[in-house]
Design a protein around this motif. Structure first.
Motif, PDB file in Angstrom:
ATOM      1  N   GLY A  42       0.780  -1.221   0.000  1.00  0.00           N
ATOM      2  CA  GLY A  42       0.000   0.000   0.000  1.00  0.00           C
ATOM      3  C   GLY A  42       0.814   1.274   0.000  1.00  0.00           C
ATOM      4  N   LYS A  43       2.138   1.136  -0.106  1.00  0.00           N
ATOM      5  CA  LYS A  43       3.001   2.321  -0.093  1.00  0.00           C
ATOM      6  C   LYS A  43       3.808   2.397  -1.384  1.00  0.00           C
ATOM      7  CE  LYS A  43       3.485   2.754   4.906  1.00  0.00           C
ATOM      8  NZ  LYS A  43       4.440   2.966   6.029  1.00  0.00           N
ATOM      9  N   GLU A  44       4.319   3.576  -1.648  1.00  0.00           N
ATOM     10  CA  GLU A  44       5.144   3.759  -2.833  1.00  0.00           C
ATOM     11  C   GLU A  44       6.551   3.229  -2.579  1.00  0.00           C
ATOM     12  OE1 GLU A  44       2.977   7.701  -4.740  1.00  0.00           O
ATOM     13  OE2 GLU A  44       5.076   7.772  -4.144  1.00  0.00           O
ATOM     14  N   ARG A  45       7.235   2.944  -3.677  1.00  0.00           N
ATOM     15  CA  ARG A  45       8.616   2.492  -3.560  1.00  0.00           C
ATOM     16  C   ARG A  45       9.455   3.591  -2.932  1.00  0.00           C
ATOM     17  NH1 ARG A  45      10.900  -0.522  -8.677  1.00  0.00           N
ATOM     18  NH2 ARG A  45       9.411  -2.032  -7.835  1.00  0.00           N
ATOM     19  N   GLU A  46      10.339   3.189  -2.029  1.00  0.00           N
ATOM     20  CA  GLU A  46      11.143   4.140  -1.262  1.00  0.00           C
ATOM     21  C   GLU A  46      12.627   3.891  -1.502  1.00  0.00           C
ATOM     22  OE1 GLU A  46      10.877   3.496   2.931  1.00  0.00           O
ATOM     23  OE2 GLU A  46      12.029   5.288   3.464  1.00  0.00           O
ATOM     24  N   PHE A  47      13.351   4.942  -1.828  1.00  0.00           N
ATOM     25  CA  PHE A  47      14.801   4.848  -1.975  1.00  0.00           C
ATOM     26  C   PHE A  47      15.439   4.697  -0.608  1.00  0.00           C
ATOM     27  CE2 PHE A  47      19.059   5.640  -3.219  1.00  0.00           C
ATOM     28  CZ  PHE A  47      19.586   6.477  -2.251  1.00  0.00           C
ATOM     29  N   LEU A  48      16.474   3.838  -0.530  1.00  0.00           N
ATOM     30  CA  LEU A  48      17.178   3.625   0.730  1.00  0.00           C
ATOM     31  C   LEU A  48      18.640   4.058   0.653  1.00  0.00           C
ATOM     32  CD1 LEU A  48      15.855   0.059   1.562  1.00  0.00           C
ATOM     33  CD2 LEU A  48      14.978   2.251   2.383  1.00  0.00           C
ATOM     34  N   ALA A  49      19.349   3.550  -0.338  1.00  0.00           N
ATOM     35  CA  ALA A  49      20.796   3.784  -0.385  1.00  0.00           C
ATOM     36  C   ALA A  49      21.301   3.540  -1.798  1.00  0.00           C
ATOM     37  CB  ALA A  49      21.524   2.856   0.583  1.00  0.00           C
ATOM     38  N   ARG A  50      22.423   4.177  -2.093  1.00  0.00           N
ATOM     39  CA  ARG A  50      23.037   4.000  -3.395  1.00  0.00           C
ATOM     40  C   ARG A  50      24.554   3.966  -3.216  1.00  0.00           C
ATOM     41  NH1 ARG A  50      22.044   8.128  -8.369  1.00  0.00           N
ATOM     42  NH2 ARG A  50      20.322   6.745  -8.904  1.00  0.00           N
ATOM     43  N   ILE A  51      25.206   3.192  -4.084  1.00  0.00           N
ATOM     44  CA  ILE A  51      26.659   3.129  -4.056  1.00  0.00           C
ATOM     45  C   ILE A  51      27.195   3.289  -5.470  1.00  0.00           C
ATOM     46  CG2 ILE A  51      26.740   0.587  -4.234  1.00  0.00           C
ATOM     47  CD1 ILE A  51      29.151   0.761  -2.231  1.00  0.00           C
ATOM     48  N   GLY A  52      28.226   4.095  -5.602  1.00  0.00           N
ATOM     49  CA  GLY A  52      28.831   4.300  -6.896  1.00  0.00           C
ATOM     50  C   GLY A  52      29.664   3.102  -7.333  1.00  0.00           C
ATOM     51  N   ARG A  53      30.192   3.212  -8.531  1.00  0.00           N
ATOM     52  CA  ARG A  53      30.993   2.116  -9.056  1.00  0.00           C
ATOM     53  C   ARG A  53      32.248   1.907  -8.217  1.00  0.00           C
ATOM     54  NH1 ARG A  53      31.366   3.607 -15.288  1.00  0.00           N
ATOM     55  NH2 ARG A  53      31.330   5.689 -14.378  1.00  0.00           N
ATOM     56  N   TYR A  54      32.689   2.986  -7.597  1.00  0.00           N
ATOM     57  CA  TYR A  54      33.810   2.899  -6.678  1.00  0.00           C
ATOM     58  C   TYR A  54      33.240   3.089  -5.283  1.00  0.00           C
ATOM     59  CZ  TYR A  54      35.895   3.601 -11.175  1.00  0.00           C
ATOM     60  OH  TYR A  54      36.211   3.480 -12.501  1.00  0.00           O
ATOM     61  N   ALA A  55      33.499   2.140  -4.404  1.00  0.00           N
ATOM     62  CA  ALA A  55      32.753   1.990  -3.166  1.00  0.00           C
ATOM     63  C   ALA A  55      32.793   3.213  -2.262  1.00  0.00           C
ATOM     64  CB  ALA A  55      33.253   0.763  -2.414  1.00  0.00           C
ATOM     65  N   GLY A  56      33.665   4.155  -2.509  1.00  0.00           N
ATOM     66  CA  GLY A  56      33.741   5.300  -1.630  1.00  0.00           C
ATOM     67  C   GLY A  56      32.595   6.275  -1.771  1.00  0.00           C
ATOM     68  N   ASN A  57      31.805   6.127  -2.801  1.00  0.00           N
ATOM     69  CA  ASN A  57      30.716   7.064  -3.052  1.00  0.00           C
ATOM     70  C   ASN A  57      29.399   6.413  -2.664  1.00  0.00           C
ATOM     71  OD1 ASN A  57      29.308   9.240  -3.903  1.00  0.00           O
ATOM     72  ND2 ASN A  57      29.655   8.929  -6.082  1.00  0.00           N
ATOM     73  N   THR A  58      28.829   6.861  -1.553  1.00  0.00           N
ATOM     74  CA  THR A  58      27.558   6.315  -1.087  1.00  0.00           C
ATOM     75  C   THR A  58      26.615   7.444  -0.734  1.00  0.00           C
ATOM     76  OG1 THR A  58      28.334   6.134   1.193  1.00  0.00           O
ATOM     77  CG2 THR A  58      28.582   4.185  -0.199  1.00  0.00           C
ATOM     78  N   TYR A  59      25.333   7.113  -0.732  1.00  0.00           N
ATOM     79  CA  TYR A  59      24.291   8.101  -0.397  1.00  0.00           C
ATOM     80  C   TYR A  59      23.130   7.360   0.227  1.00  0.00           C
ATOM     81  CZ  TYR A  59      20.815  11.783  -0.964  1.00  0.00           C
ATOM     82  OH  TYR A  59      19.846  12.716  -0.728  1.00  0.00           O
ATOM     83  N   SER A  61      19.143   7.571   2.328  1.00  0.00           N
ATOM     84  CA  SER A  61      17.983   8.335   2.727  1.00  0.00           C
ATOM     85  C   SER A  61      18.064   8.600   4.226  1.00  0.00           C
ATOM     86  CB  SER A  61      16.700   7.570   2.407  1.00  0.00           C
ATOM     87  OG  SER A  61      16.551   6.464   3.277  1.00  0.00           O
ATOM     88  N   ASP A  62      17.421   9.653   4.655  1.00  0.00           N
ATOM     89  CA  ASP A  62      17.439   9.990   6.086  1.00  0.00           C
ATOM     90  C   ASP A  62      16.794   8.895   6.918  1.00  0.00           C
ATOM     91  OD1 ASP A  62      16.911  13.563   5.590  1.00  0.00           O
ATOM     92  OD2 ASP A  62      18.740  12.360   5.584  1.00  0.00           O
ATOM     93  N   SER A  63      15.865   8.158   6.333  1.00  0.00           N
ATOM     94  CA  SER A  63      15.117   7.153   7.104  1.00  0.00           C
ATOM     95  C   SER A  63      15.984   5.970   7.523  1.00  0.00           C
ATOM     96  CB  SER A  63      13.921   6.651   6.290  1.00  0.00           C
ATOM     97  OG  SER A  63      14.347   5.957   5.132  1.00  0.00           O
ATOM     98  N   VAL A  64      17.103   5.738   6.840  1.00  0.00           N
ATOM     99  CA  VAL A  64      17.928   4.583   7.178  1.00  0.00           C
ATOM    100  C   VAL A  64      19.370   4.959   7.517  1.00  0.00           C
ATOM    101  CG1 VAL A  64      16.503   3.082   5.765  1.00  0.00           C
ATOM    102  CG2 VAL A  64      18.599   4.076   4.790  1.00  0.00           C
ATOM    103  N   LYS A  65      19.713   6.220   7.377  1.00  0.00           N
ATOM    104  CA  LYS A  65      21.087   6.648   7.639  1.00  0.00           C
ATOM    105  C   LYS A  65      21.457   6.322   9.079  1.00  0.00           C
ATOM    106  CE  LYS A  65      22.032  10.478   5.698  1.00  0.00           C
ATOM    107  NZ  LYS A  65      22.083  11.921   5.391  1.00  0.00           N
ATOM    108  N   GLY A  66      22.597   5.687   9.249  1.00  0.00           N
ATOM    109  CA  GLY A  66      23.042   5.293  10.577  1.00  0.00           C
ATOM    110  C   GLY A  66      22.617   3.890  10.980  1.00  0.00           C
ATOM    111  N   ARG A  67      21.622   3.318  10.321  1.00  0.00           N
ATOM    112  CA  ARG A  67      21.179   1.945  10.609  1.00  0.00           C
ATOM    113  C   ARG A  67      21.541   0.983   9.486  1.00  0.00           C
ATOM    114  NH1 ARG A  67      16.030   0.360  11.128  1.00  0.00           N
ATOM    115  NH2 ARG A  67      15.203   1.964   9.713  1.00  0.00           N
ATOM    116  N   PHE A  68      21.463   1.450   8.252  1.00  0.00           N
ATOM    117  CA  PHE A  68      21.743   0.608   7.088  1.00  0.00           C
ATOM    118  C   PHE A  68      23.067   1.035   6.464  1.00  0.00           C
ATOM    119  CE2 PHE A  68      17.043  -0.423   5.818  1.00  0.00           C
ATOM    120  CZ  PHE A  68      16.810  -0.882   7.107  1.00  0.00           C
TER     121      PHE A  68
END
Length: 122
Positions: A42-59, A61-68
């Motif tokens: 019943g909910k829309e798809r939610e972005f959680l995290a992304r990683i670049g081709r080189y592992a140092g680049n990550t991003y 969402s506020d909802s999971v930052k620090g836990r995931f």
């Protein structure tokens, strides 16, 4: 063509941890920017995290930052999502997705996996 397959989902108690894996066939996953998403009933798809081709680049969402934590092992052709301190509201189908370049549109991906169910009990 690239086929993405998620694994590692299951049932976990609140406060517990799970690690999801995303593997690819058809092409080397190291060629792609990879993201994790989830969709609860019943909910829309939610972005959680992304990683670049080189592992140092990550991003995250506020909802999971620090836990995931998103990471990748290009030698194993796998991207992971480590999920800690899980909550019942984390219950959803979790999908990985891939695209060839980083973009500001987090939902614009070329390939999507079928998803793996994660259920967090209270």
């Amino acid at each position: 063509q690239v086929q993405l397959v998620e694994s590692g989902g299951g049932l976990v108690q609140a406060g517990g941890s799970l690690r999801l894996s995303c593997t690819a066939s058809g092409r080397t996953l190291s060629s792609f920017v990879v993201g994790w998403f989830r969709q609860a009933p019943g909910k829309e798809r939610e972005f959680l995290a992304r990683i670049g081709r080189y592992a140092g680049n990550t991003y995250y969402s506020d909802s999971v930052k620090g836990r995931f934590t998103i990471s990748r092992d290009n030698a194993k052709n796998t991207v992971y999502l480590q999920m800690n301190s899980m909550k019942p509201e984390d219950t959803a189908v979790y999908h990985c997705a891939a695209r060839q370049s980083w973009t500001t549109d987090l939902y614009d991906n070329d390939y999507w996996g079928q998803g793996t169910q994660v259920t967090v009990s209270s």
